[in-house]
Scaffold this motif. Sequence first.
Motif, PDB file in Angstrom:
ATOM      1  N   TRP A  54      11.682 -52.426  17.185  1.00 21.66           N
ATOM      2  CA  TRP A  54      11.131 -53.746  16.865  1.00 21.66           C
ATOM      3  C   TRP A  54      11.780 -54.313  15.607  1.00 21.66           C
ATOM      4  O   TRP A  54      12.078 -55.504  15.523  1.00 21.66           O
ATOM      5  CB  TRP A  54       9.624 -53.629  16.708  1.00 21.66           C
ATOM      6  N   ASN A  55      12.032 -53.450  14.637  1.00 18.83           N
ATOM      7  CA  ASN A  55      12.694 -53.881  13.401  1.00 18.83           C
ATOM      8  C   ASN A  55      14.136 -54.286  13.683  1.00 18.83           C
ATOM      9  O   ASN A  55      14.625 -55.281  13.129  1.00 18.83           O
ATOM     10  CB  ASN A  55      12.626 -52.773  12.360  1.00 18.83           C
ATOM     11  N   TRP A  68      10.160 -62.905  14.295  1.00 22.82           N
ATOM     12  CA  TRP A  68       9.000 -62.323  13.611  1.00 22.82           C
ATOM     13  C   TRP A  68       9.272 -62.022  12.150  1.00 22.82           C
ATOM     14  O   TRP A  68       8.372 -62.197  11.321  1.00 22.82           O
ATOM     15  CB  TRP A  68       8.457 -61.102  14.359  1.00 22.82           C
ATOM     16  N   ALA A  99       6.283 -53.553  11.173  1.00 20.86           N
ATOM     17  CA  ALA A  99       6.704 -53.208  12.532  1.00 20.86           C
ATOM     18  C   ALA A  99       5.839 -52.082  13.094  1.00 20.86           C
ATOM     19  O   ALA A  99       5.440 -52.125  14.261  1.00 20.86           O
ATOM     20  CB  ALA A  99       8.179 -52.813  12.540  1.00 20.86           C
ATOM     21  N   THR A 103       3.440 -52.253  16.373  1.00 23.15           N
ATOM     22  CA  THR A 103       3.561 -51.353  17.518  1.00 23.15           C
ATOM     23  C   THR A 103       2.264 -50.601  17.785  1.00 23.15           C
ATOM     24  O   THR A 103       1.870 -50.438  18.942  1.00 23.15           O
ATOM     25  CB  THR A 103       4.719 -50.354  17.342  1.00 23.15           C
ATOM     26  N   PRO A 117       5.382 -61.647  18.778  1.00 18.61           N
ATOM     27  CA  PRO A 117       6.729 -61.918  19.274  1.00 18.61           C
ATOM     28  C   PRO A 117       6.901 -63.414  19.506  1.00 18.61           C
ATOM     29  O   PRO A 117       6.028 -64.055  20.086  1.00 18.61           O
ATOM     30  CB  PRO A 117       6.793 -61.134  20.577  1.00 18.61           C
ATOM     31  N   GLU A 122      12.053 -60.609  21.731  1.00 13.74           N
ATOM     32  CA  GLU A 122      10.855 -60.007  21.168  1.00 13.74           C
ATOM     33  C   GLU A 122       9.735 -59.943  22.198  1.00 13.74           C
ATOM     34  O   GLU A 122       9.010 -58.946  22.281  1.00 13.74           O
ATOM     35  CB  GLU A 122      10.398 -60.805  19.945  1.00 13.74           C
ATOM     36  N   PHE A 125      10.476 -57.149  24.758  1.00 14.35           N
ATOM     37  CA  PHE A 125      10.190 -55.844  24.163  1.00 14.35           C
ATOM     38  C   PHE A 125       8.683 -55.624  24.039  1.00 14.35           C
ATOM     39  O   PHE A 125       8.191 -54.521  24.292  1.00 14.35           O
ATOM     40  CB  PHE A 125      10.861 -55.712  22.794  1.00 14.35           C
ATOM     41  N   ALA A 126       7.940 -56.655  23.670  1.00 17.71           N
ATOM     42  CA  ALA A 126       6.493 -56.516  23.531  1.00 17.71           C
ATOM     43  C   ALA A 126       5.841 -56.195  24.883  1.00 17.71           C
ATOM     44  O   ALA A 126       4.920 -55.379  24.955  1.00 17.71           O
ATOM     45  CB  ALA A 126       5.893 -57.785  22.941  1.00 17.71           C
TER      46      ALA A 126
END
Length: 137
Positions: A54-55, A68, A99, A103, A117, A122, A125-126
């Motif tokens: 996520w980062n 984000w 992050a 998560t 996101p 984003e 991925f979410a």
Amino acid sequence: MQAASLAGLLKTARLLRLIRVSRKMDRYSEFGLAVIFLLTAFFALIAHWLACIWNVIGEYENKVPYGWIQRLIDDTVGKTVNGSFPASRLGVGSRYITALYFTITSLTSIGFGNVAPNTDKEKIFAVLMMLVGGNLK
């Protein structure tokens, strides 16, 4: 009288069996605690990996004004921290903690929404992270 003493002996035998069962239950409860610890460690490891991803996505999307990380910077830079001094920049540690927070709230389906996101990458991925969280339960 002999019938009463015979019934007493049978009850005593049952008590001894109950003691054996309770000892076995103690062994299994210790095993259960180990399983809970291992599952918690596994969940933390998955959350760490997803927070790192996520980062990285946030760093990649940092040029976009609505990613984000950029939204987090806009919310924190220039505002006072604990009412004392203005925050000048957002460090790597703060980004990682944010992050990880995102998560864990996504995996546990709490999702407070203060980190969200915004870009297509984003959001994809979410969605994948929510599917992983749904399968971990």
